[in-house]
Design a protein around this motif. Structure first.
Motif, PDB file in Angstrom:
ATOM      1  N   ARG A  92       0.867  -1.184   0.000  1.00  0.00           N
ATOM      2  CA  ARG A  92       0.000   0.000   0.000  1.00  0.00           C
ATOM      3  C   ARG A  92       0.894   1.220   0.000  1.00  0.00           C
ATOM      4  O   ARG A  92       2.026   1.178   0.485  1.00  0.00           O
ATOM      5  CB  ARG A  92      -0.928  -0.005   1.219  1.00  0.00           C
ATOM      6  CG  ARG A  92      -2.027  -1.038   1.124  1.00  0.00           C
ATOM      7  CD  ARG A  92      -2.976  -1.002   2.305  1.00  0.00           C
ATOM      8  NE  ARG A  92      -2.393  -1.563   3.500  1.00  0.00           N
ATOM      9  CZ  ARG A  92      -3.092  -1.991   4.553  1.00  0.00           C
ATOM     10  NH1 ARG A  92      -4.403  -1.928   4.535  1.00  0.00           N
ATOM     11  NH2 ARG A  92      -2.499  -2.485   5.607  1.00  0.00           N
ATOM     12  N   LYS A  93       0.383   2.319  -0.519  1.00  0.00           N
ATOM     13  CA  LYS A  93       1.204   3.528  -0.646  1.00  0.00           C
ATOM     14  C   LYS A  93       0.307   4.753  -0.667  1.00  0.00           C
ATOM     15  O   LYS A  93      -0.875   4.676  -1.008  1.00  0.00           O
ATOM     16  CB  LYS A  93       2.030   3.456  -1.924  1.00  0.00           C
ATOM     17  CG  LYS A  93       1.205   3.151  -3.162  1.00  0.00           C
ATOM     18  CD  LYS A  93       2.027   2.481  -4.229  1.00  0.00           C
ATOM     19  CE  LYS A  93       1.163   2.004  -5.399  1.00  0.00           C
ATOM     20  NZ  LYS A  93       1.919   1.279  -6.424  1.00  0.00           N
ATOM     21  N   SER A  94       0.895   5.882  -0.272  1.00  0.00           N
ATOM     22  CA  SER A  94       0.149   7.138  -0.279  1.00  0.00           C
ATOM     23  C   SER A  94       1.119   8.298  -0.205  1.00  0.00           C
ATOM     24  O   SER A  94       2.161   8.215   0.450  1.00  0.00           O
ATOM     25  CB  SER A  94      -0.815   7.198   0.915  1.00  0.00           C
ATOM     26  OG  SER A  94      -1.488   8.442   0.970  1.00  0.00           O
ATOM     27  N   MET A  96       1.123  12.438   0.951  1.00  0.00           N
ATOM     28  CA  MET A  96       0.393  13.125   2.009  1.00  0.00           C
ATOM     29  C   MET A  96       1.001  14.503   2.235  1.00  0.00           C
ATOM     30  O   MET A  96       2.211  14.663   2.251  1.00  0.00           O
ATOM     31  CB  MET A  96       0.460  12.317   3.313  1.00  0.00           C
ATOM     32  CG  MET A  96      -0.335  12.915   4.464  1.00  0.00           C
ATOM     33  SD  MET A  96      -0.329  11.849   5.928  1.00  0.00           S
ATOM     34  CE  MET A  96       1.406  11.878   6.361  1.00  0.00           C
ATOM     35  N   CYS A 118      -4.290  13.082   0.750  1.00  0.00           N
ATOM     36  CA  CYS A 118      -3.653  11.774   0.735  1.00  0.00           C
ATOM     37  C   CYS A 118      -4.323  10.886  -0.307  1.00  0.00           C
ATOM     38  O   CYS A 118      -5.249  11.308  -1.013  1.00  0.00           O
ATOM     39  CB  CYS A 118      -3.754  11.131   2.119  1.00  0.00           C
ATOM     40  SG  CYS A 118      -5.461  10.897   2.678  1.00  0.00           S
ATOM     41  N   MET A 119      -3.879   9.648  -0.376  1.00  0.00           N
ATOM     42  CA  MET A 119      -4.501   8.621  -1.203  1.00  0.00           C
ATOM     43  C   MET A 119      -5.290   7.679  -0.298  1.00  0.00           C
ATOM     44  O   MET A 119      -5.051   7.633   0.918  1.00  0.00           O
ATOM     45  CB  MET A 119      -3.432   7.870  -2.001  1.00  0.00           C
ATOM     46  CG  MET A 119      -2.676   8.770  -2.972  1.00  0.00           C
ATOM     47  SD  MET A 119      -1.158   8.033  -3.662  1.00  0.00           S
ATOM     48  CE  MET A 119      -1.842   6.669  -4.599  1.00  0.00           C
ATOM     49  N   ARG A 120      -6.210   6.935  -0.875  1.00  0.00           N
ATOM     50  CA  ARG A 120      -7.125   6.125  -0.062  1.00  0.00           C
ATOM     51  C   ARG A 120      -6.397   5.036   0.725  1.00  0.00           C
ATOM     52  O   ARG A 120      -6.896   4.561   1.748  1.00  0.00           O
ATOM     53  CB  ARG A 120      -8.212   5.515  -0.948  1.00  0.00           C
ATOM     54  CG  ARG A 120      -7.731   4.459  -1.929  1.00  0.00           C
ATOM     55  CD  ARG A 120      -8.839   4.067  -2.902  1.00  0.00           C
ATOM     56  NE  ARG A 120     -10.080   3.762  -2.240  1.00  0.00           N
ATOM     57  CZ  ARG A 120     -10.418   2.568  -1.778  1.00  0.00           C
ATOM     58  NH1 ARG A 120      -9.563   1.547  -1.911  1.00  0.00           N
ATOM     59  NH2 ARG A 120     -11.580   2.369  -1.189  1.00  0.00           N
ATOM     60  N   ASP A 121      -5.213   4.620   0.287  1.00  0.00           N
ATOM     61  CA  ASP A 121      -4.461   3.597   1.022  1.00  0.00           C
ATOM     62  C   ASP A 121      -4.034   4.057   2.410  1.00  0.00           C
ATOM     63  O   ASP A 121      -3.705   3.215   3.263  1.00  0.00           O
ATOM     64  CB  ASP A 121      -3.215   3.188   0.230  1.00  0.00           C
ATOM     65  CG  ASP A 121      -3.527   2.128  -0.830  1.00  0.00           C
ATOM     66  OD1 ASP A 121      -4.682   1.660  -0.883  1.00  0.00           O
ATOM     67  OD2 ASP A 121      -2.616   1.786  -1.608  1.00  0.00           O
ATOM     68  N   LEU A 122      -4.003   5.370   2.643  1.00  0.00           N
ATOM     69  CA  LEU A 122      -3.526   5.878   3.931  1.00  0.00           C
ATOM     70  C   LEU A 122      -4.360   5.330   5.088  1.00  0.00           C
ATOM     71  O   LEU A 122      -3.829   5.025   6.154  1.00  0.00           O
ATOM     72  CB  LEU A 122      -3.546   7.400   3.945  1.00  0.00           C
ATOM     73  CG  LEU A 122      -3.080   8.055   5.250  1.00  0.00           C
ATOM     74  CD1 LEU A 122      -1.595   7.807   5.478  1.00  0.00           C
ATOM     75  CD2 LEU A 122      -3.367   9.553   5.254  1.00  0.00           C
ATOM     76  N   GLN A 138     -10.978   4.739  -6.106  1.00  0.00           N
ATOM     77  CA  GLN A 138      -9.813   5.165  -6.881  1.00  0.00           C
ATOM     78  C   GLN A 138     -10.214   6.169  -7.952  1.00  0.00           C
ATOM     79  O   GLN A 138      -9.522   7.158  -8.184  1.00  0.00           O
ATOM     80  CB  GLN A 138      -9.151   3.941  -7.528  1.00  0.00           C
ATOM     81  CG  GLN A 138      -7.722   4.163  -7.997  1.00  0.00           C
ATOM     82  CD  GLN A 138      -6.746   4.212  -6.844  1.00  0.00           C
ATOM     83  OE1 GLN A 138      -6.996   3.635  -5.791  1.00  0.00           O
ATOM     84  NE2 GLN A 138      -5.629   4.908  -7.027  1.00  0.00           N
ATOM     85  N   SER A 202      -5.295  13.625  -2.584  1.00  0.00           N
ATOM     86  CA  SER A 202      -4.170  14.521  -2.876  1.00  0.00           C
ATOM     87  C   SER A 202      -4.274  15.092  -4.282  1.00  0.00           C
ATOM     88  O   SER A 202      -3.860  16.233  -4.529  1.00  0.00           O
ATOM     89  CB  SER A 202      -2.852  13.776  -2.704  1.00  0.00           C
ATOM     90  OG  SER A 202      -2.845  12.574  -3.455  1.00  0.00           O
TER      91      SER A 202
END
Length: 418
Positions: A92-94, A96, A118-122, A138, A202
């Motif tokens: 997973r990645k994000s 921020m 951020c991205m939803r993976d956070l 997404q 983001s």
């Protein structure tokens, strides 16, 4: 001399000179209250709400030169380093970054909130469970829609007494749709975070040109957001979850290749590294301001302990004749020492109780005065137990020398000097 008899004599001695006892308690309480409050703040800051999270790293890209605007544990990447999130190695990645805003909902008064882009993976990385609604998809995060997810504190502040799901929230002069509400993890033993957090994609923040709250200035940031984003200034945090060593090693190889490629293009990049999240937390918790506060509290407690030792020395001198009479009628030096130690222990215990009340009141004032704080500072069981232990240790250190001198003095010497 029995323990009960020594305790009665100690209580009688404290009550015989109420003025001296009050000064003794006040001196001890001042040092203990400051020490207890400092330890409570330090404990809160060191408590890690993400202690169970494993395998999460921040990407650090140190560069040459430039002024440091805000000290941090890592050198944050610039927007052009965001390409690293296209790697397939992180589970997973994000990215921020944070910005302050005034949120307005349904014509209500403006509420200051911190917006986390951020991205939803956070949410999966930090283990924030969804209380209602859902995280943006997404497609929603990358498109023109402006979904946001609120923390529970933000929902209470923006939509008091009702749900915010599906409602419109205005931020940065633009409408956003509330898609969900999450519970932000709190540190073990800490109260629920009170800070109003709004999470937004983001890509939306970058498209709207929302500047970050903090950044490392490496180049002239320029007047427009586009010029700022095209500069080498560091303002994005890149988080990656690498669950095993092969993934970490493979991603580190990509970081090294990226740094070499950017150096070939003329960027003053020194390298790239993966910083464990635990190291980030440790460096942020033990910041200079908090450690200085704790050190000053230690010094104050030491000074108050010395003052208590002087007060006890003076009191025991005034009791020379009384102690000599007790010794002459058969009291042993150990019995006298026990009485004097119990007298100091009672004073220390009383001071500890008063100090807990003073420290709790001081922390309540801190919570009222300092609005931008991650949690409410309070006294927990650990800090209270530490205060009681510190009171007994400090009391023993203060009374040890004066009590030994008074107990070892012979009856003839005590009567002769009185």
């Amino acid at each position: 001399m029995t323990l009960g008899h020594a305790l009665r004599l100690a209580l009688r001695s404290l009550g015989r000179q109420p003025g001296h006892t009050a000064i003794l308690l006040l001196s001890f309480t001042l040092g203990l209250a400051a020490w207890t409050a400092a330890r409570a703040v330090l404990h809160e800051r060191r408590s890690d709400p993400f202690a169970s999270v494993r395998g999460v790293y921040f990407v650090s890209i140190p560069r040459e030169g430039g002024a440091l605007i805000e000290p941090a544990a890592i050198d944050p990447p610039s927007l052009r380093d965001r390409v690293l999130l296209e790697s397939a190695h992180p589970t997973r990645k994000s990215d921020m970054y944070a910005a302050m805003a005034a949120g307005s909902a349904d014509g209500r008064p403006l509420v200051p909130v911190q917006v986390i882009f951020c991205m939803r993976d956070l949410f999966g990385i930090m283990g924030a469970p969804v209380r209602s609604g859902a995280i943006w998809s997404q497609a929603e995060g990358a498109g023109e829609e402006r979904p946001v997810v609120l923390s529970e504190a933000a929902e209470r502040a923006l939509f008091p007494g009702s749900s915010g799901l599906g409602r419109t929230l205005r931020l940065f002069g633009e409408p956003f749709r509330v898609a969900g509400v999450v519970a932000v993890p709190a540190a073990p033993g800490a109260r629920t975070p009170r800070q109003a957090l709004v999470f937004a994609p983001s890509a939306v923040g970058i498209a709207l040109g929302v500047r970050p709250l903090l950044f490392h200035e490496r180049e002239d940031p320029g007047g427009s957001f586009d010029a700022f984003a095209a500069s080498d200034n560091g303002w994005l945090a890149l988080l990656v979850e690498l669950r095993d060593e092969p993934r970490r090693a493979a991603f580190q190889a990509e970081l090294d290749a990226h740094a070499a490629s950017e150096r070939a293009r003329g960027r003053r990049v020194l390298g790239a590294e993966l910083v464990p999240r635990e190291r980030m937390h440790a460096r942020r918790a033990d910041d200079a301001g908090t450690m200085l506060f704790a050190l000053l509290a230690d010094v104050l407690l030491g000074a108050c302990t010395l003052n208590v030792a002087r007060l006890l020395e003076g009191k025991f001198r005034s009791k020379r004749a009384e102690i000599a009479v007790h010794r002459a009628f058969g009291a042993s030096s150990r019995g006298v020492l026990l009485e004097l130690l119990l007298e100091a222990a009672l004073a220390a215990a009383g001071s500890a109780v008063l100090a807990l009340g003073v420290a709790a009141a001081a922390l309540a004032v801190v919570n009222r005065v300092i609005h931008d704080r991650p949690v409410d500072y309070h006294l927990d069981a650990r800090s209270s137990a530490a205060a009681l232990a510190a009171a007994l240790v400090a009391g023993l250190c203060a009374v040890a020398y004066p009590a030994l001198r008074a107990a070892r003095r012979s009856p003839a010497e005590g009567l002769g000097r009185s």
